[in-house]
Design a protein around this motif. Sequence first.
Motif, PDB file in Angstrom:
ATOM      1  N   PRO A   1      -2.635   4.030  30.253  1.00  0.00           N
ATOM      2  CA  PRO A   1      -1.239   3.588  30.331  1.00  0.00           C
ATOM      3  C   PRO A   1      -1.016   2.213  29.691  1.00  0.00           C
ATOM      4  O   PRO A   1       0.077   1.906  29.240  1.00  0.00           O
ATOM      5  CB  PRO A   1      -0.953   3.526  31.834  1.00  0.00           C
ATOM      6  CG  PRO A   1      -2.026   4.305  32.482  1.00  0.00           C
ATOM      7  CD  PRO A   1      -3.200   4.314  31.560  1.00  0.00           C
ATOM      8  N   ASP A   2      -2.063   1.393  29.645  1.00  0.00           N
ATOM      9  CA  ASP A   2      -1.937   0.062  29.051  1.00  0.00           C
ATOM     10  C   ASP A   2      -2.104   0.076  27.530  1.00  0.00           C
ATOM     11  O   ASP A   2      -2.004  -0.960  26.882  1.00  0.00           O
ATOM     12  CB  ASP A   2      -2.953  -0.898  29.680  1.00  0.00           C
ATOM     13  CG  ASP A   2      -4.393  -0.427  29.510  1.00  0.00           C
ATOM     14  OD1 ASP A   2      -4.626   0.638  28.882  1.00  0.00           O
ATOM     15  OD2 ASP A   2      -5.303  -1.119  30.006  1.00  0.00           O
ATOM     16  N   GLY A   3      -2.380   1.262  26.959  1.00  0.00           N
ATOM     17  CA  GLY A   3      -2.529   1.391  25.514  1.00  0.00           C
ATOM     18  C   GLY A   3      -3.929   1.145  25.001  1.00  0.00           C
ATOM     19  O   GLY A   3      -4.178   1.236  23.804  1.00  0.00           O
ATOM     20  N   ASN A   4      -4.854   0.819  25.890  1.00  0.00           N
ATOM     21  CA  ASN A   4      -6.238   0.574  25.489  1.00  0.00           C
ATOM     22  C   ASN A   4      -7.048   1.871  25.512  1.00  0.00           C
ATOM     23  O   ASN A   4      -6.763   2.780  26.309  1.00  0.00           O
ATOM     24  CB  ASN A   4      -6.898  -0.450  26.415  1.00  0.00           C
ATOM     25  CG  ASN A   4      -6.307  -1.824  26.245  1.00  0.00           C
ATOM     26  OD1 ASN A   4      -5.934  -2.220  25.137  1.00  0.00           O
ATOM     27  ND2 ASN A   4      -6.191  -2.562  27.345  1.00  0.00           N
TER      28      ASN A   4
END
Length: 171
Positions: free
Chosen positions: A57-60
């Motif tokens: 969800p954090d894009g990592n």
Amino acid sequence: MFAKWLRENNVAAGLLTVLRVWLGYNWMHAGWGKLTGEGFDATGFLKNAVANPVKGPDGNMVYSWYVSFLDNFAIPNVDLFNFIVPLGEFLIGLGLILGCLTTAAMFFGIVMNFSFFLAGTVSHNPTDIFFGFIILFAGFNAGKYGLDRWVVPFIRKTVFKQTPEQAHKAV
């Protein structure tokens, strides 16, 4: 109680046989199609998995270690993967259909399913993993109505030097 039933009951062995053959057919069909088709090439799949990794969800990246494995080992050795993936799928299916080395075949099937999952492919992998764990958990009983009835005691007798009584008692 359920675990004991799954691992020892003859009705469970029959149900596991149906499940095992169904999964085996799916694995064998996938492998056979790749072995006999116009040629299987995993290059595009692998490059896409590296270019579009699974992200949280954090894009990592979630599985950066797996992306690194694909980029640094799988892609440079794609010819090896072009050989082992179709052959592995076919042999997993054959083992499950025949009930021969069932737990080993299912273990490698689950490893392959998780490999596809880590690369970002969902498809039928959750179903295969779920049913695969049931077969793996059932152990010998999953291959009881198959070649494992004879193969497993033979291996225990010859490789592990067990007496026939010990080999049959262990299964």
